[in-house]
Motif scaffolding. Structure first.
Motif, PDB file in Angstrom:
ATOM      1  N   ARG A   1       0.828  -1.206   0.000  1.00 25.59           N
ATOM      2  CA  ARG A   1       0.000   0.000   0.000  1.00 25.59           C
ATOM      3  C   ARG A   1       0.865   1.260   0.000  1.00 25.59           C
ATOM      4  N   ASP A   2       1.936   1.252   0.804  1.00 24.37           N
ATOM      5  CA  ASP A   2       2.813   2.428   0.866  1.00 24.37           C
ATOM      6  C   ASP A   2       3.544   2.643  -0.449  1.00 24.37           C
TER       7      ASP A   2
ATOM      8  N   ALA B   1       1.240   1.459 -12.869  1.00 23.24           N
ATOM      9  CA  ALA B   1       1.981   0.502 -12.040  1.00 23.24           C
ATOM     10  C   ALA B   1       1.529   0.578 -10.591  1.00 23.24           C
ATOM     11  N   ALA B   2       1.306   1.808 -10.100  1.00 18.24           N
ATOM     12  CA  ALA B   2       0.804   1.966  -8.736  1.00 18.24           C
ATOM     13  C   ALA B   2      -0.579   1.363  -8.580  1.00 18.24           C
ATOM     14  N   LEU B   3      -1.397   1.552  -9.572  1.00 19.66           N
ATOM     15  CA  LEU B   3      -2.750   1.002  -9.503  1.00 19.66           C
ATOM     16  C   LEU B   3      -2.742  -0.515  -9.593  1.00 19.66           C
ATOM     17  N   ALA B   4      -1.761  -1.064 -10.321  1.00 21.12           N
ATOM     18  CA  ALA B   4      -1.687  -2.518 -10.453  1.00 21.12           C
ATOM     19  C   ALA B   4      -1.312  -3.182  -9.139  1.00 21.12           C
ATOM     20  N   ILE B   5      -0.562  -2.477  -8.287  1.00 13.35           N
ATOM     21  CA  ILE B   5      -0.151  -3.055  -7.009  1.00 13.35           C
ATOM     22  C   ILE B   5      -1.368  -3.324  -6.125  1.00 13.35           C
ATOM     23  N   THR B   6      -2.295  -2.399  -6.131  1.00 13.70           N
ATOM     24  CA  THR B   6      -3.508  -2.552  -5.318  1.00 13.70           C
ATOM     25  C   THR B   6      -4.717  -2.758  -6.217  1.00 13.70           C
ATOM     26  N   LEU B   7      -4.533  -3.593  -7.203  1.00 16.66           N
ATOM     27  CA  LEU B   7      -5.555  -3.768  -8.224  1.00 16.66           C
ATOM     28  C   LEU B   7      -6.834  -4.349  -7.630  1.00 16.66           C
TER      29      LEU B   7
END
Length: 427
Positions: free
Chosen positions: A17-18, A59-65
């Protein structure tokens, strides 16, 4: 004697999340601050930074998809405006078959699709409530861009202010960038109830336009400002008028040079280049009226004059380009897309609709008045504006960033609840 350990509260530390939050801030900063500011000093800044910022954000959105973005994307594709846009894209691709210069049109077509796809994905996957803190970056980026443009206009090299017919100056690019992107910035300030800051930003932009002596940008900015002011009372009525005017202009565009060429020649204030453009446009339509059905092929209007295929004073208005390249199918599809977009903008939240309609009117005015809007830099700029409006529109879902009463004073209870519940940017 061992004592039993007391239960510890669960840790709030979440590396994924961070990391997503950090990447989200980085991506939005690249798009909303870096891209407009660096475009003042480099022509390629928009081309490079928009894909970079979009990829970082994705890429950030894919982490917390989550499935929310996929559902939003599916809903977007099912909208009538998306179906009309898909039809226009297919027709543009088909027109490459009969364009005289397919080697020029195909790379431009591919680049346009990539930029539009990136912007669509970013808008679809932006979290709804998590977009609010990023709104502050919109006016901050425009303020820095405006101040940098003013400094370069007075202190920059002559190359910043110079240009040619086919290669406009960095000053012109910077001013048009500001005029296109100022509307989501004003909408962000309105969302937080910062009306004084919004007025100051509008004054700063007007000063930049006047210092640059850019009548096209000034006309677009004034039309957008009038739309912004009128939309607050009757957004639906204003949107219907705008859509009717624009659709009417597109529908009768091939007839305009026959009516305007003699009128332009009879008015001393009209420049010779404008008169010549109208006469050339009239001659092109009269020489081959049947090609109005299919058009001459993608991108021919953009490169035709430079390659000697078209007269040197060929118009650069979107009204000419869309009809010449794509014919009646492309022109009507284009008019339908923007009309549906304008009507949809009028149904947005009360603090989003004026900014949306003002931005659309300003951008359409620039296109109608003759800037080469088929150029990739303008398409990239429009995609950046779409992402900025996506941030603004997403922030309007659920609770508003700041609750403002009719008399302009914040509602203490609502504001306190908003601050207490305001989440960090997780993208």
């Amino acid at each position: 004697m061992l004592q039993s350990a007391e239960p510890q509260p669960p840790s709030r530390f979440d590396p994924a999340r961070d990391a997503a939050r950090l990447l989200g801030y980085a991506g939005v900063t690249i798009l909303m601050v870096g891209a407009p500011v660096l475009s003042v000093v480099s022509r390629r800044a928009l081309f490079v930074l928009l894909p970079v910022g979009a990829c970082v954000l994705l890429a950030a959105l894919a982490i917390t998809l989550t499935r929310d973005g996929l559902g939003t994307l599916r809903d977007l594709v099912r909208q009538p405006i998306a179906l009309a846009a898909l039809g226009l894209v297919c027709w543009m691709g088909l027109s490459i078959v009969w364009t005289p210069y397919p080697g020029v049109a195909l790379p431009h077509y591919a680049a346009t699709l990539v930029i539009a796809a990136l912007a669509t994905l970013v808008v679809a996957y932006l979290p709804e409530r998590r977009a609010r803190p990023a709104l502050y970056l919109l006016p901050a980026g425009l303020t820095v861009t405006s101040l940098t443009t003013l400094a370069m206009a007075f202190l920059g090299p002559d190359s910043f202010r110079g240009g040619s017919e086919f290669d406009s100056s960095l000053l012109e690019h910077s001013v048009l960038t500001i005029v296109v992107l100022v509307w989501p910035a004003l909408g962000a300030l309105a969302a937080f109830g910062r009306w004084v800051l919004a007025i100051l930003l509008a004054i700063l932009v007007a000063d930049v336009v006047m210092v640059a002596q850019a009548p096209l940008a000034m006309a677009a900015f004034m039309l957008g400002a009038v739309t912004f002011a009128l939309t607050g009372d009757a957004p639906r009525r204003v949107a219907v008028v705008i859509a009717a005017v624009f659709c009417g202009l597109v529908a009768v565009a091939p007839l305009l040079p026959f009516a305007l060429a003699p009128l332009a020649a009879s008015i001393p204030m009209v420049g010779r280049s404008t008169v010549a453009a109208m006469q050339d446009w009239r001659g092109i339509v009269a020489s081959d009226p049947l090609r109005l059905l299919t058009g001459h092929g993608l991108d021919l209007a953009r490169f035709g004059a430079a390659l000697g295929y078209l007269p040197p004073h060929t118009p650069r208005s979107i009204l000419f380009e869309i009809w010449y390249d794509l014919g009646v199918v492309g022109a009507l599809s284009f008019a339908g897309i923007f009309s549906l977009g304008i009507l949809a903008a009028s149904r947005a939240a009360s603090f989003v609709a004026p900014a949306l309609l003002g931005g659309l009117v300003a951008t359409l005015s620039i296109a109608l008045f003759g800037v080469a809007t088929a150029e990739l830099w303008f398409i990239t700029l429009g995609s950046l504006q779409a992402i900025a409006f996506g941030l603004l529109a997403r922030s309007s879902r659920g609770d508003r960033p700041t609750a403002v009463t009719l008399d302009g004073l914040p509602d203490a209870a609502a504001t306190g609840a908003t601050i207490a519940a305001r989440p960090a940017l997780e993208t």
